[in-house]
Scaffold this active site. Structure first.
Site, short mmCIF file in Angstrom:
data_model
loop_
_atom_site.label_atom_id
_atom_site.label_comp_id
_atom_site.label_asym_id
_atom_site.label_seq_id
_atom_site.Cartn_x
_atom_site.Cartn_y
_atom_site.Cartn_z
N GLY A 248 45.96 38.62 43.97
CA GLY A 248 46.80 38.53 45.18
C GLY A 248 48.28 38.56 44.82
N ASP A 249 48.65 37.90 43.75
CA ASP A 249 50.06 37.87 43.33
C ASP A 249 50.50 39.27 42.89
OD1 ASP A 249 49.49 35.18 43.63
OD2 ASP A 249 49.04 34.94 41.49
N1 LIG Z 1 35.75 43.47 43.97
C1 LIG Z 1 36.95 44.05 44.01
N2 LIG Z 1 37.06 45.39 43.90
C2 LIG Z 1 38.25 46.02 43.96
N3 LIG Z 1 39.41 45.36 44.12
C3 LIG Z 1 39.37 44.02 44.24
C4 LIG Z 1 38.16 43.28 44.18
N4 LIG Z 1 38.44 41.95 44.32
C5 LIG Z 1 39.79 41.88 44.46
N5 LIG Z 1 40.35 43.10 44.41
C6 LIG Z 1 41.77 43.46 44.53
O1 LIG Z 1 42.55 42.30 44.53
C7 LIG Z 1 43.24 42.16 45.79
C8 LIG Z 1 43.37 40.69 46.12
O2 LIG Z 1 42.08 40.11 46.23
P1 LIG Z 1 41.77 38.81 47.04
O3 LIG Z 1 41.54 39.15 48.46
O4 LIG Z 1 40.68 38.11 46.30
O5 LIG Z 1 43.17 38.04 46.99
P2 LIG Z 1 43.55 36.56 46.65
O6 LIG Z 1 42.44 35.64 47.08
O7 LIG Z 1 44.90 36.33 47.17
O8 LIG Z 1 43.61 36.66 45.08
P3 LIG Z 1 43.88 35.52 44.01
O9 LIG Z 1 42.61 35.52 43.19
O10 LIG Z 1 45.06 36.01 43.27
O11 LIG Z 1 44.13 34.22 44.74
C9 LIG Z 1 42.41 43.00 46.77
O12 LIG Z 1 43.14 43.46 47.87
C10 LIG Z 1 42.01 44.17 45.86
O13 LIG Z 1 43.09 45.06 45.72
O1 LIG Z 2 47.08 25.87 43.25
P1 LIG Z 2 47.82 27.09 43.75
O2 LIG Z 2 49.29 26.97 43.54
O3 LIG Z 2 47.44 27.48 45.14
O4 LIG Z 2 47.32 28.33 42.87
C1 LIG Z 2 47.56 28.34 41.49
C2 LIG Z 2 46.80 29.49 40.87
O5 LIG Z 2 45.39 29.39 41.06
O6 LIG Z 2 47.24 30.71 41.48
C3 LIG Z 2 47.40 31.73 40.52
C4 LIG Z 2 46.58 32.91 40.91
O7 LIG Z 2 46.96 33.37 42.16
C5 LIG Z 2 47.00 31.13 39.18
O8 LIG Z 2 47.82 31.61 38.16
C6 LIG Z 2 47.11 29.63 39.38
O9 LIG Z 2 46.28 28.87 38.56
#
Ligand SMILES: Nc1ncnc2c1ncn2[C@@H]1O[C@H](COP(=O)(O)OP(=O)(O)OP(=O)(O)O)[C@@H](O)[C@H]1O
Ligand SMILES: O=P(O)(O)OC[C@@]1(O)O[C@H](CO)[C@@H](O)[C@@H]1O
Length: 309
Positions: A248-249
């Site tokens: 997401g970042d």
């Molecule tokens: N299974 C997948 N296949 C392809 N792309 C993916 C997949 N999972 C995540 N992504 C990519 O990562 C982006 C962010 O995913 P997600 O919706 O899990 O965001 P998030 O929950 O904010 O992520 P984070 O794990 O950083 O908190 C998606 O829009 C996509 O581009």
């Molecule tokens: O506890 P928060 O601040 O919501 O999320 C922190 C975190 O999960 O977010 C990043 C991935 O998005 C990681 O690097 C980190 O550990």
């Protein structure tokens, strides 16, 4: 210049094993650690995309030192307020699924917070601030609101990637971009989403509440960008997810890196999704090359909000 703010950074400790036995001894096949926290991840991806940024936030103890050291070694400028307690360690367990254990973070004193506000006060209309992630538990839920008010006074544009009340409270101040995932959006409106299309009316509500651009990610099911003019639905590339930590970042960083170059929302969104997937398909954050390799696999459909598609 872009500044990122990570009020609750972390050392991310990533453990890989076939399965986890709760209540038993688990031996790890592979482990890695990274400087983490959402704003820090944004700075690290921006740097890989040749966009300079400065990382701000709170850092303390040996873990705080490790983070600052890693960022400086990558040539990322830092200006953290030093706090008394250790910066947290977040544990990410990668088996067939992903399990995250995020710690609470250190106590922040009134003096620490004042010092941080002074740093935000020094930003100008030439800067953009990315406020990302959770806040340490000793700070109130109005913390981001207090900081974006300073941005508003100084004409500093800002982006927010946060959950719940932290996010809701900044909307009236018109963030340039917010990026909830579909679970976070669902929690805000007490509903659940199964497809990208279902998200659009809720994204529009966030636009009505003040956000200029809303990106909602749905992991492997695609992503949506909503503004007051249009909505775009994006596909995601096919690939093997190695670790989605920071995906997401990477979307936020990819969006800002591309938008800085072409000022085109649709192209920036495409680059954002490619960057998110490039990170999901990597152990650690994406490289510029990996993101650009996936770009052609990200197709964008424009959905007019006035009815026609
Ligand atoms: N299974 C997948 N296949 C392809 N792309 C993916 C997949 N999972 C995540 N992504 C990519 O990562 C982006 C962010 O995913 P997600 O919706 O899990 O965001 P998030 O929950 O904010 O992520 P984070 O794990 O950083 O908190 C998606 O829009 C996509 O581009
Ligand atoms: O506890 P928060 O601040 O919501 O999320 C922190 C975190 O999960 O977010 C990043 C991935 O998005 C990681 O690097 C980190 O550990």
């Amino acid at each position: 210049m872009i500044h990122t703010l990570t009020l609750n950074p972390s050392v991310d400790y990533i453990l890989e094993l076939d399965e986890i036995i709760v209540g038993g001894l688990n031996r790890i096949q592979h482990d890695t650690k990274f400087p983490g926290g959402k704003g820090i991840n944004v700075s690290r991806v921006l740097n890989r995309m040749d966009v300079k940024s400065k990382a701000l936030g709170f850092a303390g103890g040996f873990t705080g030192e490790y983070i600052v050291d890693c960022l400086n070694k990558e040539n990322i400028q830092t200006d953290f307020v030093q706090v008394a307690d250790d910066t947290r360690i977040n544990v990410k367990i990668k088996t067939k699924t992903e399990t995250e254990i995020n710690a609470k973070g250190p106590a922040i004193s009134g003096r620490n917070f004042e010092d941080l506000k002074n740093k935000i006060r020094s930003l100008s209309e030439d800067d953009l601030l990315v406020l990302a992630g959770s806040i340490p538990s000793t700070l109130p839920e109005s913390t981001y609101e207090e900081l974006v008010r300073i941005c508003l006074e100084n004409g500093t544009a800002f982006v927010v990637d946060a959950e719940g009340e932290l996010l809701k409270k900044v909307l009236p101040y018109k963030p340039f971009l917010i990026k909830p995932n579909h679970h976070e959006l669902g929690d805000l409106f007490k509903t659940e989403f199964t497809s990208a299309k279902e998200v659009i009316p809720y994204g529009q509500k966030l636009v009505e509440m003040g956000a200029q651009n809303v990106i909602v990610s749905l992991a492997g099911k695609g992503a949506v960008l909503i503004s007051d003019e249009a909505a775009y639905i994006s596909s995601v590339p096919n690939g093997e997810v190695k670790s989605s930590v920071g995906a997401g970042d990477s979307m936020v960083a990819g969006f800002l890196a591309a938008y800085e170059k072409n000022k085109n929302i649709e192209k920036a969104f495409q680059y954002s999704v490619a960057s998110g997937s490039a990170t999901a398909f990597s152990l650690g954050l994406c490289t510029k090359e990996k993101a650009e390799e996936l770009l052609s696999q990200v197709s964008i459909e424009k959905v007019s909000l006035k009815g026609e598609i």
